[in-house]
Design a protein around this motif. Structure first.
Motif, PDB file in Angstrom:
ATOM      1  N   VAL A   1      56.928 -20.509 -36.779  1.00 35.69           N
ATOM      2  CA  VAL A   1      56.110 -19.613 -37.604  1.00 35.69           C
ATOM      3  C   VAL A   1      55.836 -20.251 -38.966  1.00 35.69           C
ATOM      4  O   VAL A   1      54.705 -20.216 -39.467  1.00 35.69           O
ATOM      5  CB  VAL A   1      56.806 -18.241 -37.749  1.00 35.69           C
ATOM      6  N   ALA A   2      56.864 -20.838 -39.575  1.00 37.92           N
ATOM      7  CA  ALA A   2      56.671 -21.486 -40.878  1.00 37.92           C
ATOM      8  C   ALA A   2      55.679 -22.644 -40.770  1.00 37.92           C
ATOM      9  O   ALA A   2      54.834 -22.831 -41.657  1.00 37.92           O
ATOM     10  CB  ALA A   2      58.011 -21.987 -41.410  1.00 37.92           C
TER      11      ALA A   2
ATOM     12  N   VAL B   1      50.191 -15.454 -38.571  1.00 39.46           N
ATOM     13  CA  VAL B   1      51.127 -15.294 -37.474  1.00 39.46           C
ATOM     14  C   VAL B   1      52.278 -14.400 -37.922  1.00 39.46           C
ATOM     15  O   VAL B   1      52.644 -14.380 -39.096  1.00 39.46           O
ATOM     16  CB  VAL B   1      51.647 -16.682 -37.016  1.00 39.46           C
ATOM     17  N   SER B   2      52.840 -13.640 -36.992  1.00 40.13           N
ATOM     18  CA  SER B   2      53.968 -12.762 -37.289  1.00 40.13           C
ATOM     19  C   SER B   2      55.123 -13.070 -36.356  1.00 40.13           C
ATOM     20  O   SER B   2      54.976 -13.766 -35.356  1.00 40.13           O
ATOM     21  CB  SER B   2      53.572 -11.282 -37.142  1.00 40.13           C
ATOM     22  N   CYS B   3      56.275 -12.493 -36.707  1.00 42.36           N
ATOM     23  CA  CYS B   3      57.491 -12.753 -35.948  1.00 42.36           C
ATOM     24  C   CYS B   3      58.384 -11.519 -36.005  1.00 42.36           C
ATOM     25  O   CYS B   3      58.550 -10.920 -37.074  1.00 42.36           O
ATOM     26  CB  CYS B   3      58.208 -13.966 -36.544  1.00 42.36           C
ATOM     27  N   LEU B   4      58.944 -11.123 -34.869  1.00 42.51           N
ATOM     28  CA  LEU B   4      59.893 -10.018 -34.803  1.00 42.51           C
ATOM     29  C   LEU B   4      61.192 -10.528 -34.207  1.00 42.51           C
ATOM     30  O   LEU B   4      61.198 -11.052 -33.091  1.00 42.51           O
ATOM     31  CB  LEU B   4      59.353  -8.877 -33.922  1.00 42.51           C
ATOM     32  N   HIS B   5      62.292 -10.388 -34.946  1.00 44.75           N
ATOM     33  CA  HIS B   5      63.579 -10.772 -34.377  1.00 44.75           C
ATOM     34  C   HIS B   5      64.713 -10.152 -35.183  1.00 44.75           C
ATOM     35  O   HIS B   5      64.521  -9.609 -36.274  1.00 44.75           O
ATOM     36  CB  HIS B   5      63.726 -12.293 -34.279  1.00 44.75           C
ATOM     37  N   SER B   6      65.917 -10.267 -34.633  1.00 39.80           N
ATOM     38  CA  SER B   6      67.091  -9.606 -35.211  1.00 39.80           C
ATOM     39  C   SER B   6      67.539 -10.228 -36.523  1.00 39.80           C
ATOM     40  O   SER B   6      68.327  -9.627 -37.255  1.00 39.80           O
ATOM     41  CB  SER B   6      68.257  -9.656 -34.211  1.00 39.80           C
TER      42      SER B   6
ATOM     43  N   ARG C   1      51.075  -5.426 -39.315  1.00 39.04           N
ATOM     44  CA  ARG C   1      50.043  -6.475 -39.398  1.00 39.04           C
ATOM     45  C   ARG C   1      49.479  -6.764 -38.013  1.00 39.04           C
ATOM     46  O   ARG C   1      48.292  -6.987 -37.843  1.00 39.04           O
ATOM     47  CB  ARG C   1      50.639  -7.754 -39.990  1.00 39.04           C
ATOM     48  N   VAL C   2      50.394  -6.787 -37.019  1.00 41.00           N
ATOM     49  CA  VAL C   2      49.953  -7.010 -35.646  1.00 41.00           C
ATOM     50  C   VAL C   2      49.013  -5.886 -35.205  1.00 41.00           C
ATOM     51  O   VAL C   2      47.936  -6.137 -34.648  1.00 41.00           O
ATOM     52  CB  VAL C   2      51.167  -7.101 -34.698  1.00 41.00           C
ATOM     53  N   ALA C   3      49.412  -4.647 -35.453  1.00 38.02           N
ATOM     54  CA  ALA C   3      48.621  -3.497 -35.027  1.00 38.02           C
ATOM     55  C   ALA C   3      47.259  -3.459 -35.705  1.00 38.02           C
ATOM     56  O   ALA C   3      46.278  -2.983 -35.129  1.00 38.02           O
ATOM     57  CB  ALA C   3      49.407  -2.212 -35.313  1.00 38.02           C
ATOM     58  N   ARG C   4      47.189  -3.969 -36.946  1.00 43.61           N
ATOM     59  CA  ARG C   4      45.904  -3.996 -37.672  1.00 43.61           C
ATOM     60  C   ARG C   4      45.037  -5.184 -37.254  1.00 43.61           C
ATOM     61  O   ARG C   4      43.920  -5.328 -37.749  1.00 43.61           O
ATOM     62  CB  ARG C   4      46.151  -4.055 -39.187  1.00 43.61           C
ATOM     63  N   GLY C   5      45.533  -6.039 -36.396  1.00 41.95           N
ATOM     64  CA  GLY C   5      44.745  -7.182 -35.954  1.00 41.95           C
ATOM     65  C   GLY C   5      44.660  -8.284 -36.978  1.00 41.95           C
ATOM     66  O   GLY C   5      43.690  -9.055 -36.996  1.00 41.95           O
ATOM     67  N   GLU C   6      45.673  -8.407 -37.830  1.00 40.85           N
ATOM     68  CA  GLU C   6      45.626  -9.380 -38.917  1.00 40.85           C
ATOM     69  C   GLU C   6      46.236 -10.735 -38.546  1.00 40.85           C
ATOM     70  O   GLU C   6      46.273 -11.632 -39.383  1.00 40.85           O
ATOM     71  CB  GLU C   6      46.354  -8.820 -40.147  1.00 40.85           C
TER      72      GLU C   6
ATOM     73  N   SER D   1      46.971 -13.919 -35.382  1.00 38.80           N
ATOM     74  CA  SER D   1      46.543 -14.515 -34.118  1.00 38.80           C
ATOM     75  C   SER D   1      47.667 -14.541 -33.095  1.00 38.80           C
ATOM     76  O   SER D   1      47.425 -14.482 -31.890  1.00 38.80           O
ATOM     77  CB  SER D   1      46.058 -15.955 -34.347  1.00 38.80           C
ATOM     78  N   MET D   2      48.907 -14.655 -33.602  1.00 37.30           N
ATOM     79  CA  MET D   2      50.065 -14.804 -32.713  1.00 37.30           C
ATOM     80  C   MET D   2      51.236 -13.973 -33.211  1.00 37.30           C
ATOM     81  O   MET D   2      51.424 -13.823 -34.411  1.00 37.30           O
ATOM     82  CB  MET D   2      50.497 -16.281 -32.654  1.00 37.30           C
ATOM     83  N   LEU D   3      52.020 -13.485 -32.251  1.00 33.18           N
ATOM     84  CA  LEU D   3      53.256 -12.779 -32.550  1.00 33.18           C
ATOM     85  C   LEU D   3      54.380 -13.428 -31.751  1.00 33.18           C
ATOM     86  O   LEU D   3      54.327 -13.487 -30.518  1.00 33.18           O
ATOM     87  CB  LEU D   3      53.149 -11.300 -32.173  1.00 33.18           C
ATOM     88  N   TYR D   4      55.395 -13.927 -32.460  1.00 36.09           N
ATOM     89  CA  TYR D   4      56.561 -14.538 -31.824  1.00 36.09           C
ATOM     90  C   TYR D   4      57.654 -13.490 -31.671  1.00 36.09           C
ATOM     91  O   TYR D   4      57.950 -12.745 -32.601  1.00 36.09           O
ATOM     92  CB  TYR D   4      57.091 -15.694 -32.673  1.00 36.09           C
ATOM     93  N   MET D   5      58.282 -13.468 -30.504  1.00 30.48           N
ATOM     94  CA  MET D   5      59.379 -12.545 -30.274  1.00 30.48           C
ATOM     95  C   MET D   5      60.233 -13.020 -29.095  1.00 30.48           C
ATOM     96  O   MET D   5      59.822 -13.868 -28.310  1.00 30.48           O
ATOM     97  CB  MET D   5      58.861 -11.121 -30.044  1.00 30.48           C
ATOM     98  N   SER D   6      61.429 -12.443 -28.981  1.00 30.47           N
ATOM     99  CA  SER D   6      62.338 -12.800 -27.891  1.00 30.47           C
ATOM    100  C   SER D   6      62.007 -11.967 -26.660  1.00 30.47           C
ATOM    101  O   SER D   6      61.395 -10.893 -26.762  1.00 30.47           O
ATOM    102  CB  SER D   6      63.776 -12.548 -28.316  1.00 30.47           C
TER     103      SER D   6
END
Length: 616
Positions: free
Chosen positions: A95-96, A105-110, A123-128, A130-135
């Motif tokens: 992501v960095a 790009v966004s990221c969701l994690h613990s 940000r994801v829901a608003r369409g802001e 291109s990519m979302l990283y998650m486990s």
């Protein structure tokens, strides 16, 4: 200072609305965002398949640039692409790096607090982005899947896809849940990527993720710039130090089996004058991160580590990988040596192994919490790796054949450079196998060897084994010879190690036939240990003039200081390959700097001026 660089690196921080840029042409995205003029071999084929709406499983060697194969399509597709990744640190670094290139790009994690995760999702829901990283475990919750239906992702990317298959050596249950993804989102493309998967594992991954209805693209496994050497274990520390002669100032990885061994080999190298750091799960997260960052940012550091280290490490100039213990499988071995020589320059790999490694690996398999079928597959994988270790023909041929690739002899592995002699060892093999049978196949290799050689030990007298007809029948052969014979007999199926019975040696059907007088046992003649030779290398910096090399040192120092201020890995600013190209081209202005490989428009805006000043 850290705050200033942080803002330069992350202009699309959650608090700042940042709409994603979309591209209609893959080459435009490659040049504008990533600063490259052309794709690497194989990348366009994968991108074309994704853009055509097909599901894809891409098997690409480490360092082949698989990330671009899904990042570029994510910049071309409408909506948010979901990138499924196994490790928090790996996600954060990717992501960095993407944000440094100006990608939203966004990221969701613990590892993030709840408020940060909530803001990222908004940000994801608003369409802001291109990519979302998650486990995978976060994605496959009922609540998250319901939320995904609202944003309707055009692409799901499964990184490290070998974790999906129960046929593979690295199956993870949370990855197995991804098999329900296609049914839930039938219109979305699924693109899976891995560097290690044999034919059966590839078929299973494709079946699990998209019912086999998609493209399986295998770009090949061979890394011809890697030399391959295997040596029997004599003294691991002295063999490591012997290998390290003339390698002062080189970056490399030493893989060890345990935390204790990792610490011991680190101390050995430090005492011998090398800059060595340890990395294992017993260390604090902060210490591991600090050591990892030093390894990435600085030259000439040797990382001594367990297998906990390596995934997602973007350091192209690793000149060697040295295994002081036997890995768990050909897949694990290939993945670990694949971290060397990602700049395309020659790199060395060495593997030590002994009978104790075989025993421990068998024990690990039998003690793990898995069903009988999985354990059988793991034993067969270990058998394949033992066959590679005891190969009497080109090692590269043997290793690539495991992955289904047919190659001519490489000419640069230890077997090609110094072909072993094959000898008839039938009498010695029969002496050992009869000793194993006479002792009831209840003892390990060392005791059976002692019986065959006629040793007088307390254990032998205790069990009356000095009275057996096989006692002393192998006294004309030495202990090292028998240990080599046993390793080769195990690798070829004449013997096996029964870990359910404490590592006892079992004589299999081929061995029983040999004892009965049927056939012959040929083996590679054991050789005296030789001093390691440093292979001649033509590493890019050595091809530079003295002035260019001095400039490269300056640019690396500047990059290191900036990375420390930002608290980010150095490669996120510019890769080594980019700095080398920069030092050779010596750009004087914006236009010339954008002609340096790896300098896109956003990278120039954030870092270009500072590096131009250093050059000028």
């Amino acid at each position: 200072m850290r705050e200033i660089w942080g803002l330069l690196l992350l202009p699309n921080h959650p608090s700042e609305p940042f709409m994603p840029q979309r591209f209609s042409n893959m080459h435009s995205a490659l040049k504008t965002v990533f600063g490259h003029d052309a794709f690497r071999p194989g990348q366009e084929e994968v991108i074309d398949a994704i853009m055509a709406g097909r599901n894809v499983l891409a098997v690409m060697p480490t360092g082949a640039g698989k990330s671009l194969c899904y990042q570029v399509p994510s910049l071309m597709l409408d909506g948010v692409s979901i990138i499924i990744s196994p490790l928090v640190a790996l996600m954060d670094n990717q992501v960095a790096a993407l944000r440094a290139n100006g990608i939203a790009v966004s990221c969701l994690h613990s590892g993030q607090d709840r408020a940060r995760n909530v803001e990222e999702w908004k940000r994801v829901a608003r369409g802001e982005v291109s990519m979302l990283y998650m486990s995978p475990e976060r994605l496959m919750t009922p609540r998250m899947l319901l939320a995904m239906e609202q944003i309707n992702p055009p692409l799901f990317v499964v990184d490290e896809a070998h974790c999906v298959s129960k046929w593979g050596p690295a199956f993870r249950p949370e990855y197995g849940m991804l098999s329900g993804l296609k049914a839930k989102f039938p219109d979305a493309r699924i693109a899976a990527f891995t560097a290690t998967a044999d034919a059966g594992t590839r078929t299973d991954i494709a079946a699990q993720l998209f019912g086999g209805k998609g493209d399986v693209i295998v770009q090949g496994f061979d890394r011809p710039n890697l030399s391959l050497t295997v040596k029997p274990k004599i003294n691991r520390s002295s063999q490591l130090l012997d290998f390290m002669k003339d390698r002062q100032g080189e970056s490399g990885i030493v893989y060890a089996l345990s935390r204790k061994s990792t610490e011991e080999h680190t101390r050995t190298l430090v005492a011998a004058g090398y800059t060595a750091l340890a990395y294992h799960a017993g260390m604090s997260a902060e210490q591991r991160f600090e050591n990892q960052e030093r390894f990435i940012a600085e030259d000439g550091i040797v990382m001594v580590a367990t297998i906990a280290f390596g995934m997602g490490i973007d350091k192209p100039d690793i000149r060697f990988v040295f295994h002081v213990n036997l890995p768990s499988s050909p897949e694990a071995y290939y993945q670990e040596i694949g971290r060397a020589g990602r700049d395309g320059q020659p790199a060395d790999t060495v593997l030590l192994y002994g009978l104790d490694d075989i025993r421990m690996r068998r024990q690990f398999i039998t003690q793990e919490d898995s069903d009988a079928d999985h354990q059988l597959r793991e034993h067969k994988r270990l058998d394949a790796l033992l066959g590679y270790c005891e190969a009497s023909t080109c090692r590269r041929q043997v290793l690539m054949a495991y992955f289904g690739e047919d190659l001519p002899p490489c000419g640069q592995c230890d077997v090609c450079e110094n072909p072993p002699e094959r000898i008839d060892a039938t009498d010695a093999a029969i002496a050992f196998m009869r000793a194993a049978q006479d002792t009831g196949e209840r003892f390990g290799a060392n005791h059976v060897i002692a019986v065959a050689r006629g040793a007088d030990t307390d254990k032998i007298r205790q069990f009356g084994h000095d009275q057996l007809p096989s006692h002393g029948t192998g006294q004309r052969w030495g202990d090292p010879f028998f240990k080599s014979l046993v390793r080769q007999a195990i690798a070829t199926g004449y013997l096996s190690v029964d870990m359910e019975r404490y590592g006892r040696i079992v004589v299999n059907a081929p061995g029983q036939a040999l004892v009965a007088g049927q056939g012959a046992f040929l083996m590679t003649e054991p050789k005296a240990p030789q001093t390691s030779k440093t292979r001649k290398r033509k590493v890019a910096p050595e091809l530079m003039g003295e002035a260019d090399h001095d400039l490269l040192v300056t640019l690396k120092s500047l990059r290191r200081d900036m990375a420390r201020e930002m608290g980010k890995p150095a490669y996120i600013i510019f890769s080594d390959a980019t700095l080398i190209d920069m030092a050779q081209k010596r750009p004087k202005n914006r236009g010339q700097m954008l002609g340096v490989s790896g300098v896109g428009e956003t990278k120039f805006e954030r870092f270009g001026t500072v590096f131009l000043e250093a050059i000028n």
